[in-house]
Scaffold this motif. Structure first.
Motif, PDB file in Angstrom:
ATOM      1  N   TYR A 123       0.826  -1.205   0.000  1.00  0.00           N
ATOM      2  CA  TYR A 123       0.000   0.000   0.000  1.00  0.00           C
ATOM      3  C   TYR A 123       0.861   1.256   0.000  1.00  0.00           C
ATOM      4  CZ  TYR A 123      -4.197  -2.712   1.199  1.00  0.00           C
ATOM      5  OH  TYR A 123      -5.252  -3.580   1.195  1.00  0.00           O
ATOM      6  N   GLU A 124       0.334   2.297  -0.608  1.00  0.00           N
ATOM      7  CA  GLU A 124       0.959   3.616  -0.557  1.00  0.00           C
ATOM      8  C   GLU A 124      -0.129   4.659  -0.341  1.00  0.00           C
ATOM      9  OE1 GLU A 124       4.638   3.456  -3.657  1.00  0.00           O
ATOM     10  OE2 GLU A 124       2.650   3.180  -4.540  1.00  0.00           O
ATOM     11  N   GLY A 125       0.272   5.784   0.246  1.00  0.00           N
ATOM     12  CA  GLY A 125      -0.650   6.893   0.440  1.00  0.00           C
ATOM     13  C   GLY A 125      -0.296   8.053  -0.473  1.00  0.00           C
ATOM     14  N   LEU A 126      -1.009   9.140  -0.308  1.00  0.00           N
ATOM     15  CA  LEU A 126      -0.710  10.336  -1.093  1.00  0.00           C
ATOM     16  C   LEU A 126       0.636  10.926  -0.679  1.00  0.00           C
ATOM     17  CD1 LEU A 126      -4.222  12.073  -1.092  1.00  0.00           C
ATOM     18  CD2 LEU A 126      -3.296  10.378  -2.691  1.00  0.00           C
ATOM     19  N   PHE A 127       0.900  10.862   0.629  1.00  0.00           N
ATOM     20  CA  PHE A 127       2.143  11.391   1.195  1.00  0.00           C
ATOM     21  C   PHE A 127       2.680  10.375   2.193  1.00  0.00           C
ATOM     22  CE2 PHE A 127      -0.817  14.843   0.326  1.00  0.00           C
ATOM     23  CZ  PHE A 127      -0.064  15.718  -0.446  1.00  0.00           C
ATOM     24  N   THR A 128       3.934  10.539   2.561  1.00  0.00           N
ATOM     25  CA  THR A 128       4.502   9.730   3.630  1.00  0.00           C
ATOM     26  C   THR A 128       5.529  10.579   4.362  1.00  0.00           C
ATOM     27  OG1 THR A 128       5.430   7.557   4.186  1.00  0.00           O
ATOM     28  CG2 THR A 128       6.410   8.709   2.317  1.00  0.00           C
ATOM     29  N   PHE A 129       6.189   9.974   5.358  1.00  0.00           N
ATOM     30  CA  PHE A 129       7.255  10.645   6.095  1.00  0.00           C
ATOM     31  C   PHE A 129       8.592  10.000   5.759  1.00  0.00           C
ATOM     32  CE2 PHE A 129       3.522  11.284   8.845  1.00  0.00           C
ATOM     33  CZ  PHE A 129       3.572  12.651   9.016  1.00  0.00           C
ATOM     34  N   ASP A 130       9.639  10.824   5.681  1.00  0.00           N
ATOM     35  CA  ASP A 130      10.970  10.258   5.532  1.00  0.00           C
ATOM     36  C   ASP A 130      11.503   9.859   6.909  1.00  0.00           C
ATOM     37  OD1 ASP A 130      11.896  12.564   6.806  1.00  0.00           O
ATOM     38  OD2 ASP A 130      12.760  13.445   4.998  1.00  0.00           O
ATOM     39  N   LYS A 131      12.780   9.486   6.963  1.00  0.00           N
ATOM     40  CA  LYS A 131      13.320   8.975   8.222  1.00  0.00           C
ATOM     41  C   LYS A 131      13.401  10.041   9.308  1.00  0.00           C
ATOM     42  CE  LYS A 131      18.151   9.461   6.716  1.00  0.00           C
ATOM     43  NZ  LYS A 131      19.406   8.719   6.477  1.00  0.00           N
ATOM     44  N   ASN A 132      13.263  11.311   8.933  1.00  0.00           N
ATOM     45  CA  ASN A 132      13.263  12.396   9.913  1.00  0.00           C
ATOM     46  C   ASN A 132      11.867  12.958  10.155  1.00  0.00           C
ATOM     47  OD1 ASN A 132      16.174  12.389  10.182  1.00  0.00           O
ATOM     48  ND2 ASN A 132      16.246  13.313   8.145  1.00  0.00           N
ATOM     49  N   MET A 133      10.849  12.208   9.716  1.00  0.00           N
ATOM     50  CA  MET A 133       9.439  12.590   9.866  1.00  0.00           C
ATOM     51  C   MET A 133       9.109  13.871   9.098  1.00  0.00           C
ATOM     52  SD  MET A 133       8.032  10.125  11.563  1.00  0.00           S
ATOM     53  CE  MET A 133       6.429  10.747  12.072  1.00  0.00           C
ATOM     54  N   LYS A 134       9.806  14.090   7.996  1.00  0.00           N
ATOM     55  CA  LYS A 134       9.462  15.183   7.088  1.00  0.00           C
ATOM     56  C   LYS A 134       8.562  14.628   5.986  1.00  0.00           C
ATOM     57  CE  LYS A 134      12.183  18.030   9.281  1.00  0.00           C
ATOM     58  NZ  LYS A 134      11.593  19.043  10.190  1.00  0.00           N
ATOM     59  N   ILE A 135       7.574  15.420   5.578  1.00  0.00           N
ATOM     60  CA  ILE A 135       6.597  14.953   4.596  1.00  0.00           C
ATOM     61  C   ILE A 135       7.203  14.912   3.194  1.00  0.00           C
ATOM     62  CG2 ILE A 135       4.399  15.511   3.466  1.00  0.00           C
ATOM     63  CD1 ILE A 135       3.516  16.749   6.134  1.00  0.00           C
ATOM     64  N   VAL A 136       6.940  13.812   2.489  1.00  0.00           N
ATOM     65  CA  VAL A 136       7.360  13.690   1.092  1.00  0.00           C
ATOM     66  C   VAL A 136       6.173  13.199   0.269  1.00  0.00           C
ATOM     67  CG1 VAL A 136       9.797  13.268   1.593  1.00  0.00           C
ATOM     68  CG2 VAL A 136       8.232  11.343   1.484  1.00  0.00           C
ATOM     69  N   ASN A 137       6.160  13.568  -1.003  1.00  0.00           N
ATOM     70  CA  ASN A 137       5.091  13.157  -1.907  1.00  0.00           C
ATOM     71  C   ASN A 137       5.259  11.696  -2.309  1.00  0.00           C
ATOM     72  OD1 ASN A 137       4.301  15.848  -1.879  1.00  0.00           O
ATOM     73  ND2 ASN A 137       5.239  16.331  -3.837  1.00  0.00           N
ATOM     74  N   VAL A 138       4.139  11.001  -2.460  1.00  0.00           N
ATOM     75  CA  VAL A 138       4.161   9.636  -2.998  1.00  0.00           C
ATOM     76  C   VAL A 138       3.191   9.584  -4.178  1.00  0.00           C
ATOM     77  CG1 VAL A 138       3.973   7.169  -2.501  1.00  0.00           C
ATOM     78  CG2 VAL A 138       4.731   8.725  -0.721  1.00  0.00           C
ATOM     79  N   LEU A 139       1.907   9.319  -3.915  1.00  0.00           N
ATOM     80  CA  LEU A 139       0.914   9.300  -4.986  1.00  0.00           C
ATOM     81  C   LEU A 139       0.368  10.694  -5.278  1.00  0.00           C
ATOM     82  CD1 LEU A 139      -1.010   6.020  -4.086  1.00  0.00           C
ATOM     83  CD2 LEU A 139       0.826   6.340  -5.753  1.00  0.00           C
ATOM     84  N   ALA A 140       0.731  11.650  -4.469  1.00  0.00           N
ATOM     85  CA  ALA A 140       0.412  13.055  -4.736  1.00  0.00           C
ATOM     86  C   ALA A 140       1.645  13.734  -5.315  1.00  0.00           C
ATOM     87  CB  ALA A 140      -0.028  13.761  -3.464  1.00  0.00           C
ATOM     88  N   GLU A 141       1.430  14.636  -6.242  1.00  0.00           N
ATOM     89  CA  GLU A 141       2.541  15.408  -6.806  1.00  0.00           C
ATOM     90  C   GLU A 141       2.689  16.760  -6.130  1.00  0.00           C
ATOM     91  OE1 GLU A 141       2.041  15.544 -11.074  1.00  0.00           O
ATOM     92  OE2 GLU A 141       3.232  13.713 -11.297  1.00  0.00           O
ATOM     93  N   SER A 142       1.563  17.325  -5.651  1.00  0.00           N
ATOM     94  CA  SER A 142       1.597  18.633  -4.993  1.00  0.00           C
ATOM     95  C   SER A 142       0.270  18.857  -4.283  1.00  0.00           C
ATOM     96  CB  SER A 142       1.825  19.750  -6.017  1.00  0.00           C
ATOM     97  OG  SER A 142       0.736  19.817  -6.928  1.00  0.00           O
ATOM     98  N   TYR A 143       0.235  19.887  -3.442  1.00  0.00           N
ATOM     99  CA  TYR A 143      -1.028  20.281  -2.810  1.00  0.00           C
ATOM    100  C   TYR A 143      -1.043  21.789  -2.622  1.00  0.00           C
ATOM    101  CZ  TYR A 143       1.437  20.821   1.666  1.00  0.00           C
ATOM    102  OH  TYR A 143       2.288  21.223   2.665  1.00  0.00           O
ATOM    103  N   GLU A 144      -2.250  22.332  -2.541  1.00  0.00           N
ATOM    104  CA  GLU A 144      -2.422  23.772  -2.365  1.00  0.00           C
ATOM    105  C   GLU A 144      -3.547  24.024  -1.369  1.00  0.00           C
ATOM    106  OE1 GLU A 144      -1.423  27.598  -2.673  1.00  0.00           O
ATOM    107  OE2 GLU A 144      -0.473  26.096  -3.965  1.00  0.00           O
ATOM    108  N   PRO A 145      -3.222  24.580  -0.182  1.00  0.00           N
ATOM    109  CA  PRO A 145      -4.279  24.911   0.779  1.00  0.00           C
ATOM    110  C   PRO A 145      -4.914  26.258   0.438  1.00  0.00           C
ATOM    111  CG  PRO A 145      -2.136  25.382   1.732  1.00  0.00           C
ATOM    112  CD  PRO A 145      -1.875  24.829   0.367  1.00  0.00           C
ATOM    113  N   SER A 146      -6.158  26.429   0.833  1.00  0.00           N
ATOM    114  CA  SER A 146      -6.809  27.723   0.651  1.00  0.00           C
ATOM    115  C   SER A 146      -6.346  28.691   1.720  1.00  0.00           C
ATOM    116  CB  SER A 146      -8.333  27.566   0.713  1.00  0.00           C
ATOM    117  OG  SER A 146      -8.721  27.069   1.986  1.00  0.00           O
ATOM    118  N   ALA A 147      -6.591  29.973   1.507  1.00  0.00           N
ATOM    119  CA  ALA A 147      -6.153  30.997   2.462  1.00  0.00           C
ATOM    120  C   ALA A 147      -6.799  30.810   3.822  1.00  0.00           C
ATOM    121  CB  ALA A 147      -6.461  32.387   1.906  1.00  0.00           C
ATOM    122  N   ASP A 148      -8.054  30.312   3.837  1.00  0.00           N
ATOM    123  CA  ASP A 148      -8.753  30.140   5.116  1.00  0.00           C
ATOM    124  C   ASP A 148      -8.465  28.784   5.765  1.00  0.00           C
ATOM    125  OD1 ASP A 148     -10.187  28.391   3.546  1.00  0.00           O
ATOM    126  OD2 ASP A 148     -12.101  29.463   3.677  1.00  0.00           O
ATOM    127  N   GLY A 149      -7.661  27.951   5.113  1.00  0.00           N
ATOM    128  CA  GLY A 149      -7.276  26.666   5.692  1.00  0.00           C
ATOM    129  C   GLY A 149      -8.360  25.614   5.667  1.00  0.00           C
TER     130      GLY A 149
END
Length: 509
Positions: A56-82
């Protein structure tokens, strides 16, 4: 005795494995517990979610330092209001059944866990999603009920994986045993208590990966046997390596030791539906009764630290509040004030049955006896843990003291507290097996979710942690270190701070 009896067999197995590796690249990983389910959305143990990364894979995962990396997602964009997050998906990815990974599949997977009627254990984690829209075949929009700045951390949690739509449309009971995802391996053999064998996915979307032909995950409860498998070469990776055997392994040319910090908290839940634990003085007494420094030496050979708060210090917003001091005299005084001058009898169950866990509950049994509390101890297998504790509503619960652990696999405070201590998280909804309920804590948890103001969030989490620390629904024990053993020729396989595995770059050279 058991390890010595097995050693000749392990040696012969190592010779056979060495011959097999000349033709194929097969990796054996020895782990300390059996598996509960291969449905990550319904798993409450880190191990089951970790091995499920095979297929299984998700859209994102964590690297060995718990930093977010893309997997099945290429990018994301939040709205100004969150409130909304637009996620662009990777194209050209196929599920194991040959169907396309796309926005409809994302929507179907998350709507399954969002539906409370499905009763999945990770419902609380994703319950802040209001709805999901398919913008186009490779764009999906998440709309939240309230702004939540750590939303992508939630999506990166190892439970948030993409399961084949054909599987989701079928018999729900089969999801736990018939995984179908987009991952680098496909399942070939699975017995929850004995083995999980996965083989290379020939149609994996990452060209040139995986770099090994198979992984065999083997539950090995006995510490000494797990170490013997490492030393003889029957296993190329073993986790955890018992702390007391580190010195025995150090300097051995055929084993590389990896000792790293963790965000794993070990504690004992007190079941607040039971009369004696409804008195805060009893709960505080039990915290005073346990010598955490001695526990670190006895059970962890020094490779742990006494818990200093509700969550490990490497979790975002964690606050140092302790540790609770060892004071058996104070413990006896509090028990007397609460109406238990001679103590009481209770049970102490462990959610693990490996040998380190047995040391811990036996140590605690001795410590509690010194303040008049007589305990009967019991170590549960993974299936028993689910049936007797995790799937039980408070009114039917039988456990009294329950040794368990938790790693906040999103790296932030909400997931370190809400699944374990919010009223809405009583089992079987989530993992509040102490059935702790505090209205002020519940309110502030929701307020912290709703704000993106870091200072305000820090203030709320500080108040929450202080309240819980004083209420003492747990015996706060230790934050342990991760200790793993690896063959020198195995690379790209490591333990993350939450005790999950990352093996996307696994290679046997």
């Amino acid at each position: 005795m058991k390890a010595k009896a097995l050693l000749p067999i392990l040696l012969s197995g190592a010779l056979l494995a060495a011959g097999a590796q000349a033709a194929t690249k097969d990796v054996t990983v020895a782990v300390a517990s059996t598996f509960t389910t291969m449905d990550p959305y319904n798993a409450s143990d880190t191990l089951s979610q970790a091995v499920a990364k095979s297929f299984y894979e998700g859209l994102f995962t964590f690297d060995k330092n718990m930093k977010i990396v893309n997997v099945l997602a290429e990018s994301y964009e939040p709205s100004a209001d969150g409130l909304t997050y637009v996620v662009k998906l990777r194209q050209g990815v196929k599920f194991h059944d040959g169907s396309d990974f796309n926005a409809e599949a994302v929507k179907m997977n998350y709507e399954r866990v969002m539906d409370k009627k499905n009763g999945l254990k990770r419902f609380v984690l994703f319950s802040n999603i209001d709805h999901i829209d398919v913008v186009d075949p490779y764009t999906v929009k998440f709309t939240l009920k309230k702004p939540f700045s750590a939303f992508i951390n939630q999506l990166a949690h190892p439970s948030g994986v993409m399961i084949c739509p054909s599987t989701l449309k079928g018999d729900a009971s089969k999801i736990a045993f018939n995984p179908c995802g987009t991952g680098p391996f496909v399942m070939k053999d699975y017995n929850p208590s004995e083995v999980l064998r996965v083989e290379k996915n020939p149609n994996y979307w990452r060209a040139g990966y995986p770099k090994v032909d198979s992984i065999t995950w083997r539950p090995v409860v006995e510490n000494s046997t797990r170490v013997a498998m490492m030393l003889t070469g029957e296993a190329q990776y073993a986790f955890p390596i018992p702390a007391e055997q580190v010195k025995q392994i150090e300097g051995k040319g055929n084993v590389r030791l990896d000792i790293t910090p963790s965000i794993i908290m070990r504690y004992v839940e007190m079941n607040l539906t039971k009369k004696q634990f409804q008195d805060v003085r009893v709960r505080q007494a039990l915290n005073y009764a346990i010598n955490k420094e001695a526990l670190v030496k006895v059970a962890f050979a020094g490779y742990a630290d006494p818990a200093t708060g509700v969550a490990p210090m490497d979790v975002d917003y964690a606050e140092k509040l302790g540790p609770w001091p060892y004071d058996p005299k104070k413990a006896r005084e509090l028990l007397k004030e609460a109406g238990y001058p001679n103590g009481f009898e209770t049970t102490l169950w462990s959610g693990y049955n490996h040998t380190t866990a047995m040391k811990i509950i036996q140590f605690m049994q001795q410590q509690l006896r010194q303040v008049g509390i007589k305990t009967t101890v019991r170590a549960l297998e993974a299936g028993q843990r689910t049936a007797l504790v995790e799937a039980v509503p408070p009114e039917k619960s039988e456990h009294q003291l329950y040794y368990i652990g938790w790693s906040s696999s999103t790296g932030e405070m909400d997931y370190a507290i809400r699944p374990l201590l919010a009223t809405s998280s009583f089992t079987p909804n989530d993992s509040n097996e102490s059935y702790y309920s505090n209205a002020d804590v519940d309110t502030k948890l929701m307020e912290a979710l709703a704000t993106t103001d870091r200072a305000k969030k820090a203030e709320l989490y500080s108040s929450i942690q202080k309240q819980i620390w004083n209420d003492a629904p747990w015996i706060f024990l230790v934050t342990e270190k991760n200790i793993a053993g690896s063959s020198p020729n195995l690379t790209g396989f490591y333990i993350q701070p939450d005790a999950s595995f990352n093996f996307s770059e696994i290679e046997l050279k």
